[in-house]
Design a protein around this motif. Structure first.
Motif, PDB file in Angstrom:
ATOM      1  N   PHE A 187       0.837  -1.199   0.000  1.00 47.34           N
ATOM      2  CA  PHE A 187       0.000   0.000   0.000  1.00 47.34           C
ATOM      3  C   PHE A 187       0.870   1.246   0.000  1.00 47.34           C
ATOM      4  O   PHE A 187       1.922   1.273   0.644  1.00 47.34           O
ATOM      5  CB  PHE A 187      -0.913  -0.004   1.234  1.00 47.34           C
ATOM      6  N   ASP A 188       0.398   2.244  -0.736  1.00 45.29           N
ATOM      7  CA  ASP A 188       1.152   3.502  -0.798  1.00 45.29           C
ATOM      8  C   ASP A 188       0.175   4.647  -1.072  1.00 45.29           C
ATOM      9  O   ASP A 188      -1.001   4.407  -1.387  1.00 45.29           O
ATOM     10  CB  ASP A 188       2.226   3.432  -1.898  1.00 45.29           C
ATOM     11  N   ILE A 189       0.689   5.876  -0.907  1.00 47.00           N
ATOM     12  CA  ILE A 189      -0.150   7.039  -1.236  1.00 47.00           C
ATOM     13  C   ILE A 189       0.268   7.660  -2.571  1.00 47.00           C
ATOM     14  O   ILE A 189      -0.415   8.524  -3.090  1.00 47.00           O
ATOM     15  CB  ILE A 189      -0.071   8.152  -0.155  1.00 47.00           C
TER      16      ILE A 189
ATOM     17  N   VAL B 213       3.086  -8.929  -6.530  1.00 50.06           N
ATOM     18  CA  VAL B 213       2.336  -8.253  -5.467  1.00 50.06           C
ATOM     19  C   VAL B 213       1.940  -6.852  -5.947  1.00 50.06           C
ATOM     20  O   VAL B 213       2.811  -6.042  -6.283  1.00 50.06           O
ATOM     21  CB  VAL B 213       3.177  -8.139  -4.173  1.00 50.06           C
ATOM     22  N   GLU B 214       0.641  -6.596  -5.965  1.00 49.01           N
ATOM     23  CA  GLU B 214       0.172  -5.312  -6.471  1.00 49.01           C
ATOM     24  C   GLU B 214       0.292  -4.217  -5.414  1.00 49.01           C
ATOM     25  O   GLU B 214       0.037  -4.442  -4.232  1.00 49.01           O
ATOM     26  CB  GLU B 214      -1.298  -5.449  -6.902  1.00 49.01           C
ATOM     27  N   ILE B 215       0.683  -3.022  -5.882  1.00 54.73           N
ATOM     28  CA  ILE B 215       0.712  -1.850  -4.985  1.00 54.73           C
ATOM     29  C   ILE B 215      -0.663  -1.182  -5.070  1.00 54.73           C
ATOM     30  O   ILE B 215      -1.133  -0.833  -6.154  1.00 54.73           O
ATOM     31  CB  ILE B 215       1.825  -0.861  -5.381  1.00 54.73           C
ATOM     32  N   ARG B 216      -1.309  -1.054  -3.924  1.00 59.82           N
ATOM     33  CA  ARG B 216      -2.677  -0.525  -3.872  1.00 59.82           C
ATOM     34  C   ARG B 216      -2.723   0.816  -3.139  1.00 59.82           C
ATOM     35  O   ARG B 216      -1.805   1.142  -2.391  1.00 59.82           O
ATOM     36  CB  ARG B 216      -3.584  -1.520  -3.126  1.00 59.82           C
ATOM     37  N   SER B 217      -3.845   1.492  -3.335  1.00 66.69           N
ATOM     38  CA  SER B 217      -4.036   2.757  -2.625  1.00 66.69           C
ATOM     39  C   SER B 217      -4.302   2.479  -1.150  1.00 66.69           C
ATOM     40  O   SER B 217      -5.055   1.558  -0.811  1.00 66.69           O
ATOM     41  CB  SER B 217      -5.219   3.510  -3.222  1.00 66.69           C
ATOM     42  N   ILE B 218      -3.721   3.306  -0.307  1.00 68.20           N
ATOM     43  CA  ILE B 218      -3.909   3.156   1.139  1.00 68.20           C
ATOM     44  C   ILE B 218      -5.382   3.348   1.510  1.00 68.20           C
ATOM     45  O   ILE B 218      -5.831   2.899   2.566  1.00 68.20           O
ATOM     46  CB  ILE B 218      -2.969   4.140   1.905  1.00 68.20           C
ATOM     47  N   ASP B 219      -6.137   3.976   0.628  1.00 68.42           N
ATOM     48  CA  ASP B 219      -7.571   4.180   0.896  1.00 68.42           C
ATOM     49  C   ASP B 219      -8.310   2.846   1.060  1.00 68.42           C
ATOM     50  O   ASP B 219      -9.336   2.781   1.721  1.00 68.42           O
ATOM     51  CB  ASP B 219      -8.241   4.950  -0.256  1.00 68.42           C
TER      52      ASP B 219
END
Ligand code: NAI
Length: 222
Positions: free
Chosen positions: A116-118, A130-136
């Motif tokens: 997770f990232d912003i 591994v997918e990087i997703r929105s922290i939302d």
């Protein structure tokens, strides 16, 4: 796990090293080993090894030594790495991606389910599957994927707020790389990892050795 509650933290902290050495012995096809042989390999005293391993009801037998596979399996059970732990990484920068790229965690049962990232430029990228997703979307993902552990690889200023969100979402363990101490409820465990502290300890040791050498040199010349 009731019997394990009695084992001291000091012993538990040494178990991963035993586990690593025992894994190497198994790879070499060695089926049993005495405390003396293990002592020579691990550079700890045989009595320390006997003391540590006796905590679990003494896997060793007089004149036979330790059954490597049994000990390896038992230590895995005690450490809880004989079962799967779902893990997420918060912060998909240099360190977060380095962790995601390391394959050995999965061999130990730590399955990296998501990152997770912003940063919108990172969201949607895939690191070793591994997918990087929105922290939302953090909370829902934790519930849907039965995530137990979160690695925190974000700036320290953001860590307390994210830790609170993780705890509210049901995370029970935080692998904290951010350089700050986290306040969490008693039923949440935090393992702080600080490479710089390890380097400082190394610095102390190398400087002490250097000082000792210089002291001896001075004594010789007097
Ligand atoms: P980095 O800048 O490459 O990555 C940090 C990532 O966190 C960035 O992608 C950023 O967009 C993201 N981020 C920031 N706020 C966020 C939020 N609220 N939610 C989700 N993502 C957020 O930095 P690097 O080198 O990966 O270091 C990460 C952290 O780990 C830093 O705090 C650094 O000090 C620490 N660190 C700790 C080490 C240790 O041994 N404990 C070793 C190296 C770094």
């Amino acid at each position: 796990m009731t019997e394990e509650r009695q084992i001291s933290k000091a012993v538990i902290s040494r178990l991963p090293r035993y586990y690593r050495y025992l894994g190497e012995l198994m790879e070499e096809g060695i089926e049993r080993i005495s405390s003396n042989e293990l002592s020579a390999r691990m550079k700890v005293t045989a009595s320390q090894i006997r003391q540590d391993l006796n905590n679990f009801g003494g896997f060793g037998q007089q004149g036979y030594g330790y059954n490597v596979k049994y000990l390896y399996t038992e230590i895995a059970r005690i450490l809880g790495i004989d079962r799967q732990h779902n893990l997420i990484i918060i912060g998909a920068g240099n360190l977060g991606q380095a962790i995601a790229n390391y394959t050995n965690f999965e061999k130990r049962g730590f399955m990296i389910k998501g990152m997770f990232d912003i940063n919108p430029r990172l969201i949607g990228l895939v690191v070793r599957g591994v997918e990087i997703r929105s922290i939302d979307n953090l909370e829902q993902f934790i519930v849907d994927n039965e995530v137990q552990i979160a690695a925190l690889t974000i700036p320290k200023s953001k860590a307390p707020e994210i830790a609170d969100r993780l705890v509210r979402a049901g995370i029970k363990a935080i692998w904290n790389f951010a350089h700050t101490d986290l306040n969490v409820p008693d039923d949440v465990v935090v393992e702080n990892v600080h490479l710089s502290e390890s380097l400082m300890r190394l610095s102390y040791r190398v400087c002490s050795m250097q000082d000792e050498r210089e002291r001896k040199e001075r004594e010789k010349t007097v």
